[in-house]
Design an enzyme around this catalytic site. Structure first.
Site, PDB file in Angstrom:
ATOM      1  N   ASP A  20       0.834  -1.202   0.000  1.00  0.00           N
ATOM      2  CA  ASP A  20       0.000   0.000   0.000  1.00  0.00           C
ATOM      3  C   ASP A  20       0.866   1.248   0.000  1.00  0.00           C
ATOM      4  O   ASP A  20       2.093   1.176   0.111  1.00  0.00           O
ATOM      5  CB  ASP A  20      -0.947   0.000   1.217  1.00  0.00           C
ATOM      6  CG  ASP A  20      -0.257  -0.345   2.529  1.00  0.00           C
ATOM      7  OD1 ASP A  20       0.993  -0.291   2.589  1.00  0.00           O
ATOM      8  OD2 ASP A  20      -0.953  -0.661   3.502  1.00  0.00           O
ATOM      9  N   ASN A  43      -7.172  -2.358  14.560  1.00  0.00           N
ATOM     10  CA  ASN A  43      -8.592  -2.535  14.198  1.00  0.00           C
ATOM     11  C   ASN A  43      -8.807  -3.718  13.262  1.00  0.00           C
ATOM     12  O   ASN A  43      -9.888  -3.880  12.699  1.00  0.00           O
ATOM     13  CB  ASN A  43      -9.139  -1.255  13.556  1.00  0.00           C
ATOM     14  CG  ASN A  43      -8.469  -0.924  12.231  1.00  0.00           C
ATOM     15  OD1 ASN A  43      -7.531  -1.600  11.819  1.00  0.00           O
ATOM     16  ND2 ASN A  43      -8.947   0.112  11.575  1.00  0.00           N
ATOM     17  N   HIS A  51      -7.135  -4.329  10.412  1.00  0.00           N
ATOM     18  CA  HIS A  51      -6.891  -4.132   8.978  1.00  0.00           C
ATOM     19  C   HIS A  51      -5.643  -4.899   8.528  1.00  0.00           C
ATOM     20  O   HIS A  51      -4.756  -5.200   9.324  1.00  0.00           O
ATOM     21  CB  HIS A  51      -6.819  -2.648   8.614  1.00  0.00           C
ATOM     22  CG  HIS A  51      -5.574  -1.926   8.995  1.00  0.00           C
ATOM     23  ND1 HIS A  51      -5.508  -0.557   9.076  1.00  0.00           N
ATOM     24  CD2 HIS A  51      -4.329  -2.362   9.303  1.00  0.00           C
ATOM     25  CE1 HIS A  51      -4.293  -0.192   9.405  1.00  0.00           C
ATOM     26  NE2 HIS A  51      -3.556  -1.262   9.555  1.00  0.00           N
ATOM     27  N   GLU A  96      -9.585  -1.373   5.621  1.00  0.00           N
ATOM     28  CA  GLU A  96     -10.162  -1.047   6.920  1.00  0.00           C
ATOM     29  C   GLU A  96     -11.471  -1.816   7.135  1.00  0.00           C
ATOM     30  O   GLU A  96     -12.052  -2.349   6.171  1.00  0.00           O
ATOM     31  CB  GLU A  96     -10.424   0.463   7.000  1.00  0.00           C
ATOM     32  CG  GLU A  96      -9.184   1.328   6.747  1.00  0.00           C
ATOM     33  CD  GLU A  96      -8.178   1.316   7.903  1.00  0.00           C
ATOM     34  OE1 GLU A  96      -8.229   0.405   8.759  1.00  0.00           O
ATOM     35  OE2 GLU A  96      -7.326   2.217   7.949  1.00  0.00           O
TER      36      GLU A  96
HETATM   37  P1  PGA Z   1       2.369  -1.514  12.684  1.00  0.00           P
HETATM   38  O1  PGA Z   1       1.177  -1.474  11.659  1.00  0.00           O
HETATM   39  O2  PGA Z   1       3.260  -2.623  12.223  1.00  0.00           O
HETATM   40  O3  PGA Z   1       3.052  -0.175  12.552  1.00  0.00           O
HETATM   41  O4  PGA Z   1       1.788  -1.756  14.023  1.00  0.00           O
HETATM   42  C1  PGA Z   1       0.622  -2.685  11.242  1.00  0.00           C
HETATM   43  C2  PGA Z   1      -0.472  -2.383  10.269  1.00  0.00           C
HETATM   44  O5  PGA Z   1      -1.119  -1.345  10.414  1.00  0.00           O
HETATM   45  O6  PGA Z   1      -0.692  -3.185   9.372  1.00  0.00           O
END
Ligand code: PGA
Length: 248
Positions: free
Chosen positions: A66, A135, A137, A142
C-alpha cells in the site's frame, strides 16, 4: 494455518526471516513487502543475513502492499521511502525491482488499476508479509472492506490515522487516503506471512484467527487461505485460544 508463538520480538524476527530466506534462496521469487513497525526487526534480521551470511536478493523482486495518497515519493514517510530506508537500500535487491503504488498519481483510481495489473502480469506474489492493524486491517483494508476487493483507493480509518500519527509531526499531517492492495488481491499471494507483536494487537489477532470471517475484521480473510503462517510474540498471542501451540 500454522501459528508460531515466540517468546520475544527477536525470535519473531528470526522465525519470519527463516520463512522469507527459504523463498529467497529457492530461486527467482516475488516478495510482498509490508511497511509499519512490525516487520522492521524481520528486515533487520534479513539485512544481517545478507551482510554476514551472504543471503542475496539479486533474483528477487517485490511489491508493496500500500501507499499513502498525496505524499511525494521523496517524503520520508511515503512507503516508497520507508521500505528503502528500512530494508531495500541495505541489501542487493535492485531498486527498480521494488514496485509500489504511486501515491502522487494524477488519477489514483487509474493508478490502483495499473498496480493490480502489474502484480498480475508479474505472475503474482509468492510470499506476502502482513502486519495487522489494531482494528484488524491488513494493508489499508479497513473494517467494512469487501472481502474480495481489488487494489483500490481507500480512506484510512480514524483509528489507523491515530495509530500512524507517531510517524508524523501531528495527526493532521497523516494522509486520509491510500492506495492499497485489496483483500482479494492479497489473498491471491501463494503464502501469507502475518507478523504480530505487542499487546495492542492481541484483540485484533484473536478476532482474525478465531472470530467469524467478516469485513468487520479484514484480517479474518486469512481463514479463507490455504497457506498461512502467523508468527506472534506472547503479548500479541495472549488472546488466542490455542496459546500453547508452538509456544517457545
Ligand atoms: P504496525 O502497523 O506494524 O506499525 O503496528 C501494522 C499495520 O497497520 O498493518
Amino acid at each position: 494455518m500454522e501459528i508460531r508463538i515466540e517468546a520475544h520480538v527477536a525470535h519473531v524476527a528470526v522465525s519470519a526471516a527463516d520463512v522469507l530466506e527459504s523463498y529467497v534462496r529457492s530461486g527467482p521469487v516475488t516478495l510482498g513487502l509490508a511497511t509499519g513497525s512490525t516487520p522492521v526487526p524481520t528486515y533487520r534480521e534479513l539485512i544481517r543475513r545478507h551482510r554476514e551470511e551472504g543471503l542475496s536478493f539479486a533474483r528477487s523482486r517485490a511489491f508493496l502492499l500500500d501507499e499513502y495518497v498525496g505524499l511525494a515519493r521523496s517524503h520520508p514517510e511515503s512507503y516508497y521511502s520507508v521500505i528503502r530506508s528500512e530494508f531495500v537500500s541495505h541489501v542487493d535487491l535492485a531498486d527498480t525491482a521494488v514496485q509500489s503504488p504511486a501515491g502522487q498519481a494524477a488519477d489514483p483510481e487509474q493508478e490502483a488499476a495499473r498496480y493490480e495489473a502489474a502484480i498480475r502480469s508479474a505472475g503474482g506474489v509468492d510470499v506476502q508479509v502482513l502486519g495487522i492493524g489494531s482494528n484488524g486491517h491488513i494493508g489499508f483494508n479497513e473494517p467494512g472492506e469487501h472481502l474480495d476487493s481489488r487494489t483500490h483507493v481507500g480512506l484510512l480509518a480514524e483509528q489507523t490515522r491515530t495509530d500512524n500519527a507517531r510517524f508524523f509531526e501531528s495527526i493532521d499531517d497523516v494522509p486520509r487516503r491510500c492506495i492499497t492492495q485489496g483483500l482479494g488481491t492479497i489473498r491471491e499471494a501463494r503464502h501469507l506471512l502475518l507478523i504480530a507483536t505487542g499487546a495492542a494487537k492481541a484483540d485484533a489477532l484473536a478476532a482474525a484467527l478465531h472470530g467469524p470471517v467478516t469485513s468487520d475484521c479484514p484480517a479474518s480473510v486469512l481463514q479463507l487461505h490455504d497457506h498461512v503462517t502467523v508468527i506472534a510474540d506472547k503479548a500479541a498471542a495472549s488472546r488466542l485460544q490455542r496459546a500453547g501451540c508452538g509456544a517457545a
